[in-house]
Design an enzyme around this catalytic site. Structure first.
Site, PDB file in Angstrom:
ATOM      1  NE  ARG A  26      -1.772  -2.370   2.643  1.00 25.08           N
ATOM      2  CZ  ARG A  26      -1.992  -3.627   2.277  1.00 25.08           C
ATOM      3  NH1 ARG A  26      -3.068  -3.928   1.620  1.00 25.08           N
ATOM      4  NH2 ARG A  26      -1.127  -4.589   2.548  1.00 25.08           N
ATOM      5  CB  THR A  27       3.603   2.545   2.088  1.00 23.39           C
ATOM      6  OG1 THR A  27       2.903   2.157   3.259  1.00 23.39           O
ATOM      7  CG2 THR A  27       4.254   3.888   2.316  1.00 23.39           C
ATOM      8  CE  LYS A  41      27.749  -3.635 -10.147  1.00 20.20           C
ATOM      9  NZ  LYS A  41      27.805  -2.551 -11.149  1.00 20.20           N
ATOM     10  NE  ARG A  73       7.413   0.587   4.137  1.00 18.99           N
ATOM     11  CZ  ARG A  73       6.190   0.083   4.312  1.00 18.99           C
ATOM     12  NH1 ARG A  73       5.952  -1.183   4.068  1.00 18.99           N
ATOM     13  NH2 ARG A  73       5.206   0.854   4.722  1.00 18.99           N
ATOM     14  CG  HIS A  80       4.380   3.958   8.233  1.00 21.35           C
ATOM     15  ND1 HIS A  80       4.461   4.803   7.154  1.00 21.35           N
ATOM     16  CD2 HIS A  80       3.842   2.798   7.772  1.00 21.35           C
ATOM     17  CE1 HIS A  80       3.990   4.164   6.083  1.00 21.35           C
ATOM     18  NE2 HIS A  80       3.609   2.949   6.430  1.00 21.35           N
TER      19      HIS A  80
HETATM   20  C1  NCD Z   1       2.200  -1.177   7.917  1.00 24.03           C
HETATM   21  C2  NCD Z   1       3.705  -1.037   7.910  1.00 24.03           C
HETATM   22  O1  NCD Z   1       4.370  -1.336   6.924  1.00 24.03           O
HETATM   23  O2  NCD Z   1       4.174  -0.570   8.928  1.00 24.03           O
HETATM   24  N1  NCD Z   1       1.633  -1.256   6.666  1.00 24.03           N
HETATM   25  C3  NCD Z   1       1.464  -0.120   5.905  1.00 24.03           C
HETATM   26  O3  NCD Z   1       2.386   0.598   5.627  1.00 24.03           O
HETATM   27  N2  NCD Z   1       0.230   0.190   5.520  1.00 24.03           N
HETATM   28  C4  NCD Z   1       1.701  -2.165   8.890  1.00 24.03           C
HETATM   29  C5  NCD Z   1       2.260  -3.548   8.936  1.00 24.03           C
HETATM   30  O4  NCD Z   1       3.152  -3.922   8.177  1.00 24.03           O
HETATM   31  O5  NCD Z   1       1.765  -4.297   9.774  1.00 24.03           O
END
Ligand code: NCD
Length: 332
Positions: free
Chosen positions: A66-67, A95, A116, A149
């Site tokens: 989703r993100t 490398k 991320r 997050h």
């Molecule tokens: C979450 C995350 O990645 O922290 N998901 C998200 O980004 N919507 C929650 C999770 O992984 O449980």
């Protein structure tokens, strides 16, 4: 809008603590306007022009559905061209290139980096390092290990406010957070934002081993957010205006320790749904496992699919604000 000039600009998005209430209000006003514009082809065509001179990098080296996709689509909605790395095995890190050189390379090509990364605090750290280079670009934290997050928290607050807009707003509501509160970055980032809403009370429901971290509890005490900790989800469900479910974050287990926990009393099914107030909502950042039975999806209080879609619109607003084109949207 009032006080438009006094609201701070936005460059990096690194952690929830950086947001002020006026900035939140402004972001949600942009989000609402974007949603309205996106209802027509003319509106979407307009949105696609406003950042068509920008390029963005999505560096997501921890799993994401989703993100990643909502940021990718948010970029596309605004006309931002994107490139992506989703696996360090496909970058020169294999490398022996340092992560710093890899990221500096992105910065030389693009105008924004959305990232991320599995290590807590890393997105913030790398943003500060890159700020010292001749071409600093904004960094957006799309999840940094078990700590933060922030854009998820922004979309969660948007969803809460929308859900309670005819019920006096998020103020004075009781929010129950359930699951792996210790290692769940979503609930951690969300708690930080609660300080902007008067009268909010928090209920942290988790097995003892997975209770909310001391740093967050100290924060709540410092800013006067009342909270209780409990293992009794069913006993407290009648008090909740929103129930924020999360999954066990077992990717952070050292020795499979969370596999030994009985998590079944922290699940929502059609049975314990009866304990919930008629106007309460159920949220989940996703991915879900067994915490919410699929039958619950039919209940009008299930807000998680809408929450997910809100994520894309909120991220459009964040990008527009970062590039200071939000007034073009608001003035449309
Ligand atoms: C979450 C995350 O990645 O922290 N998901 C998200 O980004 N919507 C929650 C999770 O992984 O449980």
């Amino acid at each position: 809008m009032e006080n438009q000039q006094t609201i701070q600009p936005l460059f990096h998005v690194l952690k929830s603590q950086q947001f002020t209430r006026p900035l939140l209000d402004e972001l949600y006003e942009i989000t609402n306007k974007v949603r309205r514009l996106a209802k027509t082809k003319e509106g979407l065509d307009f949105l696609r022009t406003i950042l068509s001179d920008k390029r963005g990098m999505l560096y997501f080296v921890q799993p994401s559905t989703r993100t990643f996709l909502s940021f990718l689509n948010a970029c596309q909605i605004l006309g931002i061209q994107t490139s992506e790395i989703r696996d360090t095995n496909t970058s020169s890190e294999v490398k022996g290139e340092s992560i710093y050189d890899t990221i500096r390379t992105f910065c030389s090509y693009v105008d924004v980096v959305i990232m991320r990364y599995p290590k807590a605090g890393f997105v913030e750290e790398i943003a500060q390092v890159m700020d010292q280079t001749p071409r600093p670009v904004p960094f957006i934290n799309g999840g940094s290990g078990p700590d933060q997050h922030p854009t998820q928290a922004l979309l969660d607050i948007y969803t809460l406010r929308q859900s309670f807009k005819d019920l006096g707003g998020l103020e004075n509501k009781t929010i129950m957070m359930v699951g792996d509160l210790k290692r769940g970055r979503t609930v951690r980032s969300l708690t930080y934002l609660m300080k902007h809403f008067k009268g909010v009370k928090l209920i942290f429901v988790a097995p003892k081993y997975l209770q909310m971290g001391d740093d967050i509890k100290t924060f709540c005490q410092d800013v006067n957010i009342p909270f209780i900790e409990s293992e009794d989800m069913n006993g407290l469900l009648p008090e909740a205006d929103a129930v924020y479910m999360t999954r066990i974050q077992d990717e952070y287990d050292l020795n499979g320790e969370s596999k030994a926990l009985d998590y079944s009393k922290f699940h929502i099914t059609v049975d314990n749904l009866k304990l919930l107030k008629p106007a309460s909502i159920i949220m989940h950042p996703f991915p879900r496992r067994f915490e919410i039975n699929i039958e619950v999806d039919k209940d009008p209080r299930a807000m998680y699919w809408r929450q997910e879609r809100n994520g894309m619109w909120t991220r459009v607003a964040i990008l527009a604000k970062i590039f200071n084109v939000h007034n073009k949207i608001l003035n449309m």
